[in-house]
Write a protein that holds these residues in place. Structure first.
Motif, PDB file in Angstrom:
ATOM      1  N   GLY A  97     -11.585   7.790  -8.821  1.00  0.00           N
ATOM      2  CA  GLY A  97     -12.205   6.479  -8.688  1.00  0.00           C
ATOM      3  C   GLY A  97     -11.165   5.373  -8.586  1.00  0.00           C
ATOM      4  N   GLU A  98     -10.065   5.513  -9.319  1.00  0.00           N
ATOM      5  CA  GLU A  98      -8.974   4.531  -9.263  1.00  0.00           C
ATOM      6  C   GLU A  98      -8.328   4.525  -7.876  1.00  0.00           C
ATOM      7  OE1 GLU A  98      -6.297   5.638 -12.356  1.00  0.00           O
ATOM      8  OE2 GLU A  98      -7.656   5.063 -13.993  1.00  0.00           O
ATOM      9  N   ILE A  99      -8.120   5.728  -7.344  1.00  0.00           N
ATOM     10  CA  ILE A  99      -7.532   5.832  -6.003  1.00  0.00           C
ATOM     11  C   ILE A  99      -8.472   5.209  -4.977  1.00  0.00           C
ATOM     12  CG2 ILE A  99      -6.751   7.414  -4.200  1.00  0.00           C
ATOM     13  CD1 ILE A  99      -6.008   9.415  -6.392  1.00  0.00           C
ATOM     14  N   LEU A 100      -9.754   5.539  -5.086  1.00  0.00           N
ATOM     15  CA  LEU A 100     -10.759   5.017  -4.158  1.00  0.00           C
ATOM     16  C   LEU A 100     -10.776   3.491  -4.175  1.00  0.00           C
ATOM     17  CD1 LEU A 100     -13.146   5.359  -2.222  1.00  0.00           C
ATOM     18  CD2 LEU A 100     -14.623   5.660  -4.225  1.00  0.00           C
ATOM     19  N   SER A 101     -10.699   2.908  -5.353  1.00  0.00           N
ATOM     20  CA  SER A 101     -10.704   1.454  -5.489  1.00  0.00           C
ATOM     21  C   SER A 101      -9.510   0.819  -4.778  1.00  0.00           C
ATOM     22  CB  SER A 101     -10.692   1.072  -6.973  1.00  0.00           C
ATOM     23  OG  SER A 101     -10.677  -0.337  -7.129  1.00  0.00           O
ATOM     24  N   GLU A 102      -8.345   1.452  -4.888  1.00  0.00           N
ATOM     25  CA  GLU A 102      -7.144   0.922  -4.230  1.00  0.00           C
ATOM     26  C   GLU A 102      -7.229   1.070  -2.714  1.00  0.00           C
ATOM     27  OE1 GLU A 102      -3.848   1.428  -7.805  1.00  0.00           O
ATOM     28  OE2 GLU A 102      -3.866   2.897  -6.167  1.00  0.00           O
ATOM     29  N   GLU A 103      -7.830   2.162  -2.244  1.00  0.00           N
ATOM     30  CA  GLU A 103      -8.008   2.342  -0.801  1.00  0.00           C
ATOM     31  C   GLU A 103      -8.953   1.274  -0.250  1.00  0.00           C
ATOM     32  OE1 GLU A 103      -6.068   4.147   0.633  1.00  0.00           O
ATOM     33  OE2 GLU A 103      -5.652   5.994  -0.448  1.00  0.00           O
ATOM     34  N   GLU A 104     -10.024   1.002  -0.979  1.00  0.00           N
ATOM     35  CA  GLU A 104     -10.966  -0.025  -0.542  1.00  0.00           C
ATOM     36  C   GLU A 104     -10.308  -1.400  -0.544  1.00  0.00           C
ATOM     37  OE1 GLU A 104     -15.164   2.023  -2.041  1.00  0.00           O
ATOM     38  OE2 GLU A 104     -14.042   0.714  -3.386  1.00  0.00           O
ATOM     39  N   HIS A 157       0.830  -1.209   0.000  1.00  0.00           N
ATOM     40  CA  HIS A 157       0.000   0.000   0.000  1.00  0.00           C
ATOM     41  C   HIS A 157       0.862   1.257   0.000  1.00  0.00           C
ATOM     42  CE1 HIS A 157      -3.668   2.150   0.093  1.00  0.00           C
ATOM     43  NE2 HIS A 157      -3.470   2.683   1.294  1.00  0.00           N
ATOM     44  N   LEU A 158       2.070   1.159   0.502  1.00  0.00           N
ATOM     45  CA  LEU A 158       2.989   2.294   0.433  1.00  0.00           C
ATOM     46  C   LEU A 158       3.260   2.655  -1.028  1.00  0.00           C
ATOM     47  CD1 LEU A 158       5.063   4.338   1.461  1.00  0.00           C
ATOM     48  CD2 LEU A 158       6.707   2.451   1.678  1.00  0.00           C
ATOM     49  N   GLU A 159       3.488   1.640  -1.852  1.00  0.00           N
ATOM     50  CA  GLU A 159       3.719   1.872  -3.288  1.00  0.00           C
ATOM     51  C   GLU A 159       2.479   2.504  -3.920  1.00  0.00           C
ATOM     52  OE1 GLU A 159       4.982  -1.668  -5.246  1.00  0.00           O
ATOM     53  OE2 GLU A 159       6.671  -2.008  -3.900  1.00  0.00           O
ATOM     54  N   GLU A 160       1.298   2.001  -3.546  1.00  0.00           N
ATOM     55  CA  GLU A 160       0.057   2.570  -4.079  1.00  0.00           C
ATOM     56  C   GLU A 160      -0.098   4.025  -3.645  1.00  0.00           C
ATOM     57  OE1 GLU A 160      -2.808  -1.416  -4.287  1.00  0.00           O
ATOM     58  OE2 GLU A 160      -2.880  -0.108  -2.521  1.00  0.00           O
ATOM     59  N   THR A 161       0.226   4.291  -2.387  1.00  0.00           N
ATOM     60  CA  THR A 161       0.083   5.638  -1.842  1.00  0.00           C
ATOM     61  C   THR A 161       1.000   6.622  -2.557  1.00  0.00           C
ATOM     62  OG1 THR A 161      -0.550   4.771   0.329  1.00  0.00           O
ATOM     63  CG2 THR A 161       0.282   7.035   0.266  1.00  0.00           C
ATOM     64  N   ALA A 173      -5.273   0.912  13.708  1.00  0.00           N
ATOM     65  CA  ALA A 173      -4.807   2.268  13.399  1.00  0.00           C
ATOM     66  C   ALA A 173      -4.850   2.542  11.902  1.00  0.00           C
ATOM     67  CB  ALA A 173      -3.392   2.461  13.933  1.00  0.00           C
ATOM     68  N   ALA A 174      -4.403   1.559  11.119  1.00  0.00           N
ATOM     69  CA  ALA A 174      -4.351   1.732   9.664  1.00  0.00           C
ATOM     70  C   ALA A 174      -5.748   1.830   9.057  1.00  0.00           C
ATOM     71  CB  ALA A 174      -3.586   0.570   9.027  1.00  0.00           C
ATOM     72  N   GLN A 175      -6.692   1.051   9.578  1.00  0.00           N
ATOM     73  CA  GLN A 175      -8.042   1.074   9.021  1.00  0.00           C
ATOM     74  C   GLN A 175      -8.773   2.377   9.324  1.00  0.00           C
ATOM     75  OE1 GLN A 175      -9.741  -2.909  10.105  1.00  0.00           O
ATOM     76  NE2 GLN A 175      -9.829  -3.115   7.881  1.00  0.00           N
ATOM     77  N   LYS A 176      -8.423   3.024  10.438  1.00  0.00           N
ATOM     78  CA  LYS A 176      -9.010   4.334  10.713  1.00  0.00           C
ATOM     79  C   LYS A 176      -8.594   5.329   9.627  1.00  0.00           C
ATOM     80  CE  LYS A 176      -9.228   3.758  15.735  1.00  0.00           C
ATOM     81  NZ  LYS A 176      -8.727   4.245  17.051  1.00  0.00           N
ATOM     82  N   VAL A 177      -7.342   5.225   9.206  1.00  0.00           N
ATOM     83  CA  VAL A 177      -6.844   6.091   8.140  1.00  0.00           C
ATOM     84  C   VAL A 177      -7.532   5.750   6.826  1.00  0.00           C
ATOM     85  CG1 VAL A 177      -4.812   6.797   6.807  1.00  0.00           C
ATOM     86  CG2 VAL A 177      -4.599   6.381   9.268  1.00  0.00           C
ATOM     87  N   GLU A 178      -7.644   4.443   6.552  1.00  0.00           N
ATOM     88  CA  GLU A 178      -8.279   4.010   5.307  1.00  0.00           C
ATOM     89  C   GLU A 178      -9.727   4.492   5.227  1.00  0.00           C
ATOM     90  OE1 GLU A 178      -6.971   2.764   2.704  1.00  0.00           O
ATOM     91  OE2 GLU A 178      -5.008   2.512   3.631  1.00  0.00           O
ATOM     92  N   HIS A 179     -10.455   4.390   6.317  1.00  0.00           N
ATOM     93  CA  HIS A 179     -11.855   4.802   6.306  1.00  0.00           C
ATOM     94  C   HIS A 179     -11.983   6.308   6.057  1.00  0.00           C
ATOM     95  CE1 HIS A 179     -13.131   1.059   8.853  1.00  0.00           C
ATOM     96  NE2 HIS A 179     -12.737   0.758   7.625  1.00  0.00           N
ATOM     97  N   TYR A 180     -11.047   7.069   6.602  1.00  0.00           N
ATOM     98  CA  TYR A 180     -11.054   8.512   6.342  1.00  0.00           C
ATOM     99  C   TYR A 180     -10.811   8.777   4.858  1.00  0.00           C
ATOM    100  CZ  TYR A 180      -9.599  13.388   6.258  1.00  0.00           C
ATOM    101  OH  TYR A 180      -9.482  14.725   5.935  1.00  0.00           O
ATOM    102  N   GLU A 181      -9.864   8.061   4.282  1.00  0.00           N
ATOM    103  CA  GLU A 181      -9.558   8.246   2.860  1.00  0.00           C
ATOM    104  C   GLU A 181     -10.719   7.810   1.977  1.00  0.00           C
ATOM    105  OE1 GLU A 181      -5.090   7.808   1.722  1.00  0.00           O
ATOM    106  OE2 GLU A 181      -5.578   6.135   3.053  1.00  0.00           O
ATOM    107  N   ILE A 182     -11.313   6.685   2.306  1.00  0.00           N
ATOM    108  CA  ILE A 182     -12.439   6.182   1.510  1.00  0.00           C
ATOM    109  C   ILE A 182     -13.583   7.193   1.503  1.00  0.00           C
ATOM    110  CG2 ILE A 182     -14.258   4.423   1.443  1.00  0.00           C
ATOM    111  CD1 ILE A 182     -12.085   2.407   2.431  1.00  0.00           C
ATOM    112  N   GLY A 183     -13.888   7.748   2.667  1.00  0.00           N
ATOM    113  CA  GLY A 183     -14.941   8.753   2.742  1.00  0.00           C
ATOM    114  C   GLY A 183     -14.610  10.000   1.940  1.00  0.00           C
ATOM    115  N   SER A 184     -13.359  10.431   2.041  1.00  0.00           N
ATOM    116  CA  SER A 184     -12.930  11.650   1.339  1.00  0.00           C
ATOM    117  C   SER A 184     -12.932  11.467  -0.171  1.00  0.00           C
ATOM    118  CB  SER A 184     -11.527  12.044   1.814  1.00  0.00           C
ATOM    119  OG  SER A 184     -11.520  12.356   3.193  1.00  0.00           O
ATOM    120  N   TYR A 185     -12.395  10.346  -0.639  1.00  0.00           N
ATOM    121  CA  TYR A 185     -12.329  10.127  -2.085  1.00  0.00           C
ATOM    122  C   TYR A 185     -13.701   9.842  -2.684  1.00  0.00           C
ATOM    123  CZ  TYR A 185      -7.256  10.253  -2.051  1.00  0.00           C
ATOM    124  OH  TYR A 185      -5.943  10.673  -1.937  1.00  0.00           O
ATOM    125  N   GLY A 186     -14.585   9.234  -1.909  1.00  0.00           N
ATOM    126  CA  GLY A 186     -15.946   9.029  -2.399  1.00  0.00           C
ATOM    127  C   GLY A 186     -16.628  10.368  -2.665  1.00  0.00           C
TER     128      GLY A 186
END
Length: 202
Positions: free
Chosen positions: A134-141, A45-49, A102-115
């Motif tokens: 949409g591509e970023i959102l898919s990778e976060e999910e 996920h670091l590479e994706e980020t 801890a990581a999923q709290k960050v992911e949920h924030y990102e998913i909400g923001s990108y949606g």
């Protein structure tokens, strides 16, 4: 904000800053993890980020803007909490479950923001921006789902190890000894209560 486009750009700047901070945070999480599958998930996920930073720059370009960041207070707070969780659970069977939390709290924030950003990009009629987001959102999910899989298949069970060992130790203590300890505690409690009453009378 004077328009939806202004609001969109403000939120985009927020996430541009967030992704850069998260990239650094993922390196710390990977270093703290003791489960190899979890380490790999963080590094993947670091590479994706890092790729998300580049994709967000493309979104700015699609809107005719120069990429810029705005300090993301939510991400700063979440990453500070991740550091605290990592420190509190270091050397414990709970460490990997704690890091996933801890990581999923960050992911949920990102998913909400990108949606939200994808919806706004669509409303603004910028299909290119909407597609990239949409591509970023898919990778976060996907990253969030991977963390859930690791939690359910390994990390959560690892976290229960200490509790199970304590339970086994208690069961291995002879019944008479457990009863003796219980009576001792009870007697100590009564003496304390009696002492308190005596003190009160004085």
């Amino acid at each position: 904000m004077s328009s939806l486009k202004d609001l969109f750009l403000d939120e985009l700047a927020d996430m541009y800053d967030a992704e850069k901070r998260i990239a650094k945070g993922l390196q710390k999480l990977a270093k703290a993890a003791t489960n190899e599958e979890l380490k790999d998930a963080f590094m993947t996920h670091l590479e994706e980020t890092q790729g998300h930073v580049t994709k967000l720059e493309s979104v700015f370009q699609a809107l005719g803007q120069k990429a810029k960041g705005k300090a993301c207070k939510a991400t700063i707070g979440l990453l500070e909490e991740a550091d605290e969780i990592s420190s509190d659970n270091k050397g414990s069977p709970t460490i990997n479950a704690a890091l996933i939390s801890a990581a999923q709290k960050v992911e949920h924030y990102e998913i909400g923001s990108y949606g939200t950003l994808r919806e706004w990009a669509t409303l603004l009629g910028n299909d290119e921006a909407a597609e990239i987001i949409g591509e970023i959102l898919s990778e976060e999910e996907g990253a969030n789902d991977k963390l859930t899989d690791i939690a359910e298949s390994a990390a959560n069970q690892e976290a229960m190890t200490e509790d199970s060992e304590e339970g086994e130790e208690e069961e291995n203590i002879p019944v008479a000894e457990r009863v003796g300890k219980s009576k001792s505690k009870s007697g100590s409690s009564r003496r304390s209560s009696s002492s308190a009453r005596s003190t009160s009378k004085r």
